[in-house]
Design a protein around this motif. Structure first.
Motif, short mmCIF file in Angstrom:
data_model
loop_
_atom_site.label_atom_id
_atom_site.label_comp_id
_atom_site.label_asym_id
_atom_site.label_seq_id
_atom_site.Cartn_x
_atom_site.Cartn_y
_atom_site.Cartn_z
N MET A 165 2.64 10.75 -9.12
CA MET A 165 1.77 11.15 -10.23
C MET A 165 1.01 12.41 -9.89
O MET A 165 0.84 13.31 -10.72
CB MET A 165 0.81 10.01 -10.55
CG MET A 165 1.47 8.76 -11.11
SD MET A 165 0.30 7.42 -11.39
CE MET A 165 -0.81 8.18 -12.57
N HIS A 166 0.54 12.48 -8.64
CA HIS A 166 -0.21 13.66 -8.20
C HIS A 166 0.68 14.90 -8.23
O HIS A 166 0.27 15.96 -8.72
CB HIS A 166 -0.74 13.42 -6.80
CG HIS A 166 -1.30 14.65 -6.15
ND1 HIS A 166 -2.47 15.25 -6.57
CD2 HIS A 166 -0.84 15.41 -5.12
CE1 HIS A 166 -2.70 16.32 -5.82
NE2 HIS A 166 -1.73 16.44 -4.96
N GLU A 167 1.92 14.77 -7.72
CA GLU A 167 2.83 15.91 -7.72
C GLU A 167 3.14 16.36 -9.15
O GLU A 167 3.25 17.55 -9.43
CB GLU A 167 4.11 15.53 -6.98
CG GLU A 167 3.91 15.33 -5.48
CD GLU A 167 5.16 14.80 -4.81
OE1 GLU A 167 6.19 14.67 -5.51
OE2 GLU A 167 5.11 14.51 -3.60
N SER A 168 3.28 15.39 -10.03
CA SER A 168 3.54 15.73 -11.43
C SER A 168 2.36 16.49 -12.03
O SER A 168 2.54 17.46 -12.77
CB SER A 168 3.81 14.44 -12.22
OG SER A 168 3.95 14.73 -13.60
N LYS A 183 0.83 -1.20 0.00
CA LYS A 183 0.00 0.00 0.00
C LYS A 183 0.87 1.26 0.00
O LYS A 183 0.59 2.23 -0.70
CB LYS A 183 -0.92 0.00 1.22
CG LYS A 183 -1.91 1.14 1.25
CD LYS A 183 -2.86 1.01 2.41
CE LYS A 183 -3.88 2.15 2.40
NZ LYS A 183 -4.83 2.04 3.53
N TRP A 184 1.95 1.22 0.79
CA TRP A 184 2.86 2.36 0.86
C TRP A 184 3.51 2.59 -0.50
O TRP A 184 3.63 3.73 -0.96
CB TRP A 184 3.93 2.10 1.91
CG TRP A 184 5.01 3.14 1.93
CD1 TRP A 184 5.00 4.35 2.54
CD2 TRP A 184 6.29 3.03 1.26
NE1 TRP A 184 6.17 5.02 2.31
CE2 TRP A 184 6.99 4.23 1.54
CE3 TRP A 184 6.91 2.05 0.51
CZ2 TRP A 184 8.27 4.47 1.05
CZ3 TRP A 184 8.18 2.29 0.02
CH2 TRP A 184 8.85 3.48 0.30
N ASP A 185 3.94 1.51 -1.14
CA ASP A 185 4.58 1.62 -2.45
C ASP A 185 3.60 2.18 -3.48
O ASP A 185 3.96 3.04 -4.29
CB ASP A 185 5.09 0.25 -2.89
CG ASP A 185 5.89 0.32 -4.18
OD1 ASP A 185 6.90 1.04 -4.21
OD2 ASP A 185 5.49 -0.34 -5.15
N LYS A 186 2.36 1.69 -3.42
CA LYS A 186 1.34 2.19 -4.35
C LYS A 186 1.04 3.66 -4.09
O LYS A 186 0.92 4.45 -5.04
CB LYS A 186 0.07 1.35 -4.21
CG LYS A 186 -1.04 1.76 -5.17
CD LYS A 186 -2.26 0.87 -4.99
CE LYS A 186 -3.37 1.29 -5.93
NZ LYS A 186 -4.57 0.42 -5.74
N LYS A 187 0.95 4.00 -2.81
CA LYS A 187 0.66 5.39 -2.46
C LYS A 187 1.81 6.31 -2.89
O LYS A 187 1.57 7.43 -3.35
CB LYS A 187 0.43 5.51 -0.95
CG LYS A 187 0.03 6.91 -0.50
CD LYS A 187 -0.24 6.92 0.99
CE LYS A 187 -0.73 8.30 1.42
NZ LYS A 187 0.27 9.35 1.21
N LYS A 188 3.04 5.82 -2.76
CA LYS A 188 4.19 6.62 -3.17
C LYS A 188 4.13 6.92 -4.66
O LYS A 188 4.38 8.04 -5.10
CB LYS A 188 5.47 5.88 -2.82
CG LYS A 188 6.74 6.67 -3.12
CD LYS A 188 7.97 5.90 -2.70
CE LYS A 188 9.24 6.71 -3.02
NZ LYS A 188 10.47 5.96 -2.63
N LYS A 189 3.79 5.90 -5.45
CA LYS A 189 3.68 6.09 -6.90
C LYS A 189 2.55 7.06 -7.23
O LYS A 189 2.68 7.90 -8.12
CB LYS A 189 3.45 4.75 -7.59
CG LYS A 189 4.64 3.80 -7.50
CD LYS A 189 4.33 2.47 -8.17
CE LYS A 189 5.52 1.53 -8.07
NZ LYS A 189 5.23 0.20 -8.67
N GLN A 190 1.43 6.92 -6.50
CA GLN A 190 0.30 7.82 -6.74
C GLN A 190 0.67 9.26 -6.37
O GLN A 190 0.28 10.20 -7.05
CB GLN A 190 -0.92 7.37 -5.95
CG GLN A 190 -1.53 6.08 -6.45
CD GLN A 190 -2.68 5.60 -5.58
OE1 GLN A 190 -2.81 6.01 -4.42
NE2 GLN A 190 -3.51 4.73 -6.12
#
Length: 608
Positions: free
Chosen positions: A258-261, A248-255
């Protein structure tokens, strides 16, 4: 060992206590339950075990929870009340032969149980305060109600309490007791059995129960076997949970990346000289009191608008974009890009943006505008209250303001912008009744060297130009048609489409029939018929009909329409309204006389 020791090792951690005595009348808590409730007193008898202090705090917490249930108040109101309650609690324990030497180690602060709104938990004092702060958080209500005897049910409740604690602390970082408040609220308010029920106390308050209450025997072999099985099960669960948390942490980090981008790309699209500000969502929540329903001033297909007040006292309108997974996000991007490029006194100014993605609330998009104190034009046109009727000078100035705003969109910037949704609800009025064109969610930029755009039809029924509604051909004269409808609405206080009639009547058909029969004055609302010069008022009505003509070639540009309204050029004689409508009729070219003789009507000519 009790299962609550495993599930809730830190529940209700009260760090201080005081043994000063106070008058019994000051304490609102009845501690008789200390002697009657089946808690495990053996933990605090010789030899005293390490879990004793935690157990005593949980016992005291039961009283605080019951007090919350009876009074709706978290913790105690002042130091004297706290001191009195601690003294009463100590007396009850002493009567049960609990060693008095435990108190200096377990409790040493007379103000420990006093609620300090600035540091306790997000300024919460009452149950009503809690409801306002945590109104959107449903898991605590559902996870902590009912019978919590089972391991799974209890774990869900504990997890919900930890999450709501994290949520409150993120809003108010100085808070130190939000987890304890969550426990008290769950035990006293959420759970129907109440804090003095053994199932509630064992799970939510983490209170160890006596052997009789647990229904367990004293067979040490069975107990060791049970602990062994539980240890293995918990170890396995812990490993699985660690794995899931990592995923979940890894998925949230990727999200998050993407959000920051996305946020970065949105910022780069805003012109440096636009003056738009990027707001933090906390600023908008504070400005709108948490987006309370009572602050909602409008709602459309893609968004909800709230009235708010910034920290400097400025009143703003905050538009929250809905339907983010499809068209709503497109509208936000479109409106943000377009409106950040335009500045005009008759276009609603954009103060800033907000893009956020939160754990509990998900993705949110906001646009912040200047607040228009007089609301939308629709609120003043279609009312029965004579006091709210617009005067003729006000109606005249509003029409001119709209025309100037549209003229800027069509000719003041390159490439031109087509609004696509000109209507009364999208015309806002400031404190001086100056009109501003608003809501650019459907706006389109024109393409260089193209006479029109072919696009998906969007807009409001009754305001759509025929060639656009039928063929999807969008030009600057599509906005002119909608503008003509709005002129007729302003002059008559009649809606574009009269749905009250048996067959829906367009305002253009109604006005055209009056003009053709020589009764143009009946177009004017009764409140203004005797207010202004008849010739000027008729000119405005004629321009409205001309702008809303079904044939695109017979409509003026918005620049010519503005000149006609101001009397700078003549108005051509109103052409007939052809029926049925055909593509050829829509595309016939038309040109105007350039005569500027005031008050004269020039003939129109059609060239092939």
């Amino acid at each position: 060992m009790n299962k609550s020791h495993v599930l809730f090792p830190i529940i209700f951690f009260f760090t201080h206590f005081c043994t000063n005595r106070a008058a019994d009348s000051l304490c609102p808590i009845n501690f008789d339950y200390v002697e009657t409730f089946p808690w495990d007193t053996s933990l605090c008898r010789e030899p005293v075990q390490s879990a004793c202090c935690q157990t005593l705090r949980s016992v005291f917490g039961m009283g605080l929870a019951q007090y919350l249930k009876d009074s709706s108040l978290f913790y105690l109101p002042d130091a004297n009340t706290s001191s009195s309650c601690m003294a009463n609690f100590q007396e009850k324990l002493f009567s049960m032969s609990i060693p008095g030497s435990l108190f200096p180690a377990c409790f040493n602060d007379t103000t420990e149980f006093v609620n300090r709104p600035s540091t306790s938990c997000a300024g919460i004092v009452t149950v009503n305060d809690w409801t306002q702060r945590v109104y959107t958080y449903a898991p605590l209500e559902s996870s902590c109600n009912g019978d919590l005897t089972g391991l799974t049910r209890c774990s869900l409740c504990v997890d919900a309490g930890l999450k709501v604690n994290s949520y409150l602390v993120s809003l108010h970082p100085n808070s130190t007791k939000c987890f304890f408040f969550a426990i008290l609220y769950a035990a006293a308010i959420v759970n129907d059995y109440g804090p003095e029920d053994v199932r509630t106390a064992s799970c939510i308050l983490g209170l160890p129960l006596s052997s009789s209450a647990n229904g367990k025997g004293s067979n040490n072999t069975k107990r060791k076997l049970l602990f062994g099985v539980m240890g293995g099960f918990i170890g396995t669960c812990f490993a699985v949970i660690l794995f899931l948390v990592y995923r979940k942490w890894d998925k949230k980090k990727k999200q998050d990346l993407m959000h920051e981008s996305y946020v970065h790309s949105m910022k780069s699209r805003v012109l440096p000289n636009s003056g738009a500000k990027w707001f933090h969502v906390a600023e908008l929540e504070q400005a709108t009191n948490g987006f309370l329903q009572k602050n909602m001033i409008g709602k459309g297909g893609y968004g909800v608008v709230y009235k708010g007040t910034l920290s400097d006292g400025t009143e703003v309108a905050v538009k929250q974009i809905l339907d983010l997974e499809s068209k709503g996000d497109d509208e936000f991007t479109n409106e943000a890009e377009i409106i950040s490029k335009i500045r005009h006194r008759n276009l609603l100014a954009l103060r800033g943006f907000c893009v956020t993605s939160e754990r509990f609330k998900g993705k949110k998009r906001y646009l912040v505008y200047d607040f228009m104190s007089n609301g939308s034009l629709e609120n003043h046109l279609f009312v029965n209250d004579k006091k709210q009727n617009l005067s003729w000078p006000q109606r005249k100035n509003i029409i001119l303001d709209i025309a100037k705003g549209l003229a800027y969109l069509h000719y003041g910037i390159k490439p031109a912008i087509y609004h696509r949704d000109i209507k009364a609800t999208n015309i806002l009025l400031d404190s001086d009744m100056k009109a501003k064109v608003a809501d650019f969610g459907l706006a389109k930029q024109s393409a260089e060297s193209q006479s029109h755009l072919t696009t998906r039809v969007a807009g409001t029924h009754g305001y759509l130009a025929p060639e656009y509604a039928l063929y999807g051909q969008l030009t600057d004269k599509s906005d002119v048609y909608s503008f003509g409808i709005v002129i007729l609405e302003i002059m008559s206080s009649r809606r574009a489409l009269d749905a009250s009639a048996t067959s829906k009547i367009l305002i253009t058909d109604w006005a055209w029939a009056l003009v053709k029969s020589g009764r143009v004055e009946e177009i004017f609302h009764e409140s203004i018929r005797n207010e202004g010069p008849k010739g000027v008022m008729e000119r405005f009505a004629h321009v409205g009909l001309l702008c809303a003509h079904v044939m695109v070639a017979l409509r003026p540009t918005i620049a010519d329409a503005l000149k006609m309204l101001e009397g700078d050029i003549d108005i051509p004689r109103l052409p007939e309204r052809p029926l049925p409508l055909t593509r050829e009729m829509l595309q016939m070219p038309f040109k105007y006389s350039s005569s500027t003789s005031e008050g004269s009507i020039a003939m129109f000519s059609i060239s092939s």
